[in-house]
Design a protein around this motif. Structure first.
Motif, PDB file in Angstrom:
ATOM      1  N   LEU A 115     -20.866 -40.219   5.913  1.00  0.00           N
ATOM      2  CA  LEU A 115     -22.181 -40.554   6.456  1.00  0.00           C
ATOM      3  C   LEU A 115     -22.067 -41.240   7.817  1.00  0.00           C
ATOM      4  O   LEU A 115     -22.838 -40.956   8.732  1.00  0.00           O
ATOM      5  CB  LEU A 115     -22.925 -41.466   5.466  1.00  0.00           C
ATOM      6  N   VAL A 116     -21.085 -42.153   7.963  1.00  0.00           N
ATOM      7  CA  VAL A 116     -20.953 -42.906   9.219  1.00  0.00           C
ATOM      8  C   VAL A 116     -20.019 -42.218  10.215  1.00  0.00           C
ATOM      9  O   VAL A 116     -19.741 -42.762  11.287  1.00  0.00           O
ATOM     10  CB  VAL A 116     -20.470 -44.354   8.959  1.00  0.00           C
ATOM     11  N   GLY A 117     -19.524 -41.040   9.854  1.00  0.00           N
ATOM     12  CA  GLY A 117     -18.695 -40.284  10.793  1.00  0.00           C
ATOM     13  C   GLY A 117     -17.260 -40.750  10.883  1.00  0.00           C
ATOM     14  O   GLY A 117     -16.605 -40.568  11.916  1.00  0.00           O
ATOM     15  N   LEU A 118     -16.735 -41.333   9.804  1.00  0.00           N
ATOM     16  CA  LEU A 118     -15.349 -41.822   9.813  1.00  0.00           C
ATOM     17  C   LEU A 118     -14.500 -41.148   8.738  1.00  0.00           C
ATOM     18  O   LEU A 118     -13.427 -41.651   8.388  1.00  0.00           O
ATOM     19  CB  LEU A 118     -15.326 -43.348   9.615  1.00  0.00           C
ATOM     20  N   ALA A 119     -14.957 -40.011   8.239  1.00  0.00           N
ATOM     21  CA  ALA A 119     -14.233 -39.355   7.153  1.00  0.00           C
ATOM     22  C   ALA A 119     -12.924 -38.735   7.610  1.00  0.00           C
ATOM     23  O   ALA A 119     -12.013 -38.523   6.797  1.00  0.00           O
ATOM     24  CB  ALA A 119     -15.128 -38.282   6.525  1.00  0.00           C
ATOM     25  N   ASP A 120     -12.810 -38.467   8.902  1.00  0.00           N
ATOM     26  CA  ASP A 120     -11.622 -37.763   9.400  1.00  0.00           C
ATOM     27  C   ASP A 120     -10.651 -38.673  10.154  1.00  0.00           C
ATOM     28  O   ASP A 120      -9.816 -38.192  10.926  1.00  0.00           O
ATOM     29  CB  ASP A 120     -12.063 -36.616  10.334  1.00  0.00           C
ATOM     30  N   THR A 121     -10.738 -39.966   9.935  1.00  0.00           N
ATOM     31  CA  THR A 121      -9.844 -40.886  10.659  1.00  0.00           C
ATOM     32  C   THR A 121      -8.471 -40.994  10.011  1.00  0.00           C
ATOM     33  O   THR A 121      -7.552 -41.578  10.601  1.00  0.00           O
ATOM     34  CB  THR A 121     -10.480 -42.282  10.766  1.00  0.00           C
ATOM     35  N   GLY A 122      -8.321 -40.470   8.810  1.00  0.00           N
ATOM     36  CA  GLY A 122      -7.013 -40.387   8.167  1.00  0.00           C
ATOM     37  C   GLY A 122      -6.311 -41.721   8.039  1.00  0.00           C
ATOM     38  O   GLY A 122      -6.862 -42.693   7.533  1.00  0.00           O
ATOM     39  N   ASN A 123      -5.047 -41.767   8.543  1.00  0.00           N
ATOM     40  CA  ASN A 123      -4.218 -42.966   8.417  1.00  0.00           C
ATOM     41  C   ASN A 123      -4.337 -43.919   9.606  1.00  0.00           C
ATOM     42  O   ASN A 123      -3.582 -44.879   9.717  1.00  0.00           O
ATOM     43  CB  ASN A 123      -2.748 -42.562   8.238  1.00  0.00           C
ATOM     44  N   LYS A 124      -5.254 -43.647  10.500  1.00  0.00           N
ATOM     45  CA  LYS A 124      -5.447 -44.513  11.664  1.00  0.00           C
ATOM     46  C   LYS A 124      -5.935 -45.884  11.215  1.00  0.00           C
ATOM     47  O   LYS A 124      -6.863 -46.005  10.419  1.00  0.00           O
ATOM     48  CB  LYS A 124      -6.454 -43.887  12.629  1.00  0.00           C
ATOM     49  N   LYS A 125      -5.286 -46.930  11.698  1.00  0.00           N
ATOM     50  CA  LYS A 125      -5.635 -48.286  11.299  1.00  0.00           C
ATOM     51  C   LYS A 125      -6.879 -48.766  12.055  1.00  0.00           C
ATOM     52  O   LYS A 125      -7.101 -48.405  13.212  1.00  0.00           O
ATOM     53  CB  LYS A 125      -4.468 -49.240  11.569  1.00  0.00           C
ATOM     54  N   ILE A 139     -20.884 -51.122   9.484  1.00  0.00           N
ATOM     55  CA  ILE A 139     -22.101 -50.633   8.828  1.00  0.00           C
ATOM     56  C   ILE A 139     -21.750 -49.949   7.515  1.00  0.00           C
ATOM     57  O   ILE A 139     -22.465 -50.087   6.504  1.00  0.00           O
ATOM     58  CB  ILE A 139     -22.875 -49.686   9.765  1.00  0.00           C
ATOM     59  N   ALA A 140     -20.621 -49.223   7.492  1.00  0.00           N
ATOM     60  CA  ALA A 140     -20.167 -48.575   6.252  1.00  0.00           C
ATOM     61  C   ALA A 140     -19.955 -49.611   5.153  1.00  0.00           C
ATOM     62  O   ALA A 140     -20.359 -49.405   3.999  1.00  0.00           O
ATOM     63  CB  ALA A 140     -18.884 -47.788   6.512  1.00  0.00           C
ATOM     64  N   ILE A 141     -19.336 -50.729   5.506  1.00  0.00           N
ATOM     65  CA  ILE A 141     -19.124 -51.803   4.522  1.00  0.00           C
ATOM     66  C   ILE A 141     -20.462 -52.340   4.036  1.00  0.00           C
ATOM     67  O   ILE A 141     -20.653 -52.618   2.844  1.00  0.00           O
ATOM     68  CB  ILE A 141     -18.256 -52.919   5.144  1.00  0.00           C
ATOM     69  N   ALA A 142     -21.424 -52.467   4.965  1.00  0.00           N
ATOM     70  CA  ALA A 142     -22.762 -52.959   4.597  1.00  0.00           C
ATOM     71  C   ALA A 142     -23.474 -51.998   3.653  1.00  0.00           C
ATOM     72  O   ALA A 142     -24.385 -52.403   2.926  1.00  0.00           O
ATOM     73  CB  ALA A 142     -23.593 -53.183   5.853  1.00  0.00           C
ATOM     74  N   LEU A 143     -23.061 -50.719   3.653  1.00  0.00           N
ATOM     75  CA  LEU A 143     -23.713 -49.719   2.800  1.00  0.00           C
ATOM     76  C   LEU A 143     -23.154 -49.691   1.382  1.00  0.00           C
ATOM     77  O   LEU A 143     -23.713 -49.010   0.515  1.00  0.00           O
ATOM     78  CB  LEU A 143     -23.577 -48.332   3.432  1.00  0.00           C
ATOM     79  N   LEU A 144     -22.054 -50.394   1.131  1.00  0.00           N
ATOM     80  CA  LEU A 144     -21.520 -50.469  -0.228  1.00  0.00           C
ATOM     81  C   LEU A 144     -22.562 -51.111  -1.149  1.00  0.00           C
ATOM     82  O   LEU A 144     -23.212 -52.097  -0.781  1.00  0.00           O
ATOM     83  CB  LEU A 144     -20.231 -51.285  -0.247  1.00  0.00           C
ATOM     84  N   GLY A 145     -22.710 -50.560  -2.329  1.00  0.00           N
ATOM     85  CA  GLY A 145     -23.709 -51.078  -3.257  1.00  0.00           C
ATOM     86  C   GLY A 145     -25.070 -50.428  -3.097  1.00  0.00           C
ATOM     87  O   GLY A 145     -26.041 -50.844  -3.731  1.00  0.00           O
ATOM     88  N   ASN A 146     -25.176 -49.422  -2.224  1.00  0.00           N
ATOM     89  CA  ASN A 146     -26.424 -48.680  -2.016  1.00  0.00           C
ATOM     90  C   ASN A 146     -27.617 -49.587  -1.708  1.00  0.00           C
ATOM     91  O   ASN A 146     -28.611 -49.618  -2.430  1.00  0.00           O
ATOM     92  CB  ASN A 146     -26.753 -47.824  -3.253  1.00  0.00           C
ATOM     93  N   PRO A 147     -27.561 -50.335  -0.618  1.00  0.00           N
ATOM     94  CA  PRO A 147     -28.659 -51.249  -0.290  1.00  0.00           C
ATOM     95  C   PRO A 147     -29.933 -50.490   0.095  1.00  0.00           C
ATOM     96  O   PRO A 147     -29.873 -49.367   0.605  1.00  0.00           O
ATOM     97  CB  PRO A 147     -28.116 -52.035   0.904  1.00  0.00           C
ATOM     98  N   GLU A 148     -31.066 -51.141  -0.128  1.00  0.00           N
ATOM     99  CA  GLU A 148     -32.359 -50.600   0.297  1.00  0.00           C
ATOM    100  C   GLU A 148     -32.804 -51.214   1.622  1.00  0.00           C
ATOM    101  O   GLU A 148     -33.739 -50.714   2.255  1.00  0.00           O
ATOM    102  CB  GLU A 148     -33.419 -50.882  -0.772  1.00  0.00           C
TER     103      GLU A 148
END
Length: 297
Positions: A115-125, A139-148
């Protein structure tokens, strides 16, 4: 309409300084609420009060039409200032670590990364991510837990134009596709104007105005202003070719919200019908000018 956030006389005092001063804010479900103010105006303190990481000196906070705080705050995700990331971990590993606190299965983590466009970052730190990528990971971390409800403090601050667009597009996607209500603060007015539905302007801790995007666009649009000796006659002449709702009289001025490109022709018609035109000009007030007027700048 469901109210996601409502504050009543919310205040926070530090010593003699009122960082947040009797703020009455209302955010409805589906809003992207742009919180505008200079640095130090009280935006971050207000957000911390809403999130429960700071405590009010007085006033009331109501979340999700009055749900108990322990239940309501589980529906909120937030990114306040810079995201706290594990720099030696990948995007997936960061979300996995934070999922221990906020919840989230592997499937949900992968969905959020996509969703946030980071699915293809692989092993990049994360420590080697660009600033825009780090903000999107935050923002991805903020989306954990399915916030409204998402609370984002200056998420585009310091980003280059490409990074700003990435975050802007993500916010619109979360709002339109996931139906997430968003409170976003910024002093980058042009960026906010591209996404928000409502604005709140704060200055010296006080919320001095709430206005919808449509209302603000109306107030900031270009206008053609004629200063004349007979406003009624002028308005009647204009009404022959211009819709009445686009004509307004204010004192000795007639103001048009359209036909700006016909200014010279309109002036000629007035003169031909014996209206004395003292002056005419196009007035344009941008968002920044509007904002600065409200805060006394």
């Amino acid at each position: 309409m469901e109210t996601i956030l409502q504050t009543t006389n919310l205040s926070r005092q530090f010593g003699k300084k009122m960082a947040v001063n009797n703020v009455n804010m209302t955010i409805h479900k589906g809003d992207i609420y742009g919180f505008i103010g200079k640095n130090g105006a009280g935006k971050t303190t207000f957000m911390r009060l809403v999130l429960g990481t700071a405590f009010p000196s007085k006033g009331e906070i109501k979340l999700f039409d009055g749900e108990p705080f322990d239940k309501a705050r589980r529906k909120i995700g937030s990114l306040i200032e810079a995201p706290g990331l594990y720099k030696n971990c990948t995007a997936y590993e960061n979300l996995k670590q934070f999922s221990l606190i906020y919840g989230g299965t592997d499937a949900e983590i992968k969905e959020i990364l996509f969703l946030v466009g980071l699915a293809d970052t692989g092993n990049k730190k994360a420590g080697k991510f660009s600033l825009g990528m780090r903000q999107r990971l935050g923002i991805a971390i903020a989306l954990l837990g399915n916030p409204e409800f998402l609370v984002l403090d200056e998420p585009v601050n310091g980003l280059d134009p490409a990074g700003m667009k990435e975050v802007r597009d993500l916010i619109l996607k979360l709002n339109h596709e996931k139906n997430i209500t968003i409170l976003i603060s910024s002093h980058l007015l042009d960026e906010l104007s591209k996404i928000v539905t409502r604005y709140g302007i704060i200055n010296d801790g006080m919320l001095i105005e709430e206005v919808t995007a449509a209302e603000l666009n109306e107030r900031c649009q270009h206008k053609l202003i004629f200063t004349v000796d007979d406003v009624q006659k002028t308005a009647a002449i204009f009404a022959e070719t211009i819709p009445a709702e686009q004509i307004r009289i204010a004192g000795n001025q007639v103001i048009l919200s359209s036909h700006l490109e016909e200014a010279a022709e309109l002036n000629k018609r007035l003169v031909q019908q014996d209206v004395a035109v003292n002056s005419f000009w196009v007035h344009a007030e941008g968002l920044e000018q509007y904002f600065m007027k409200r805060i006394g700048g």
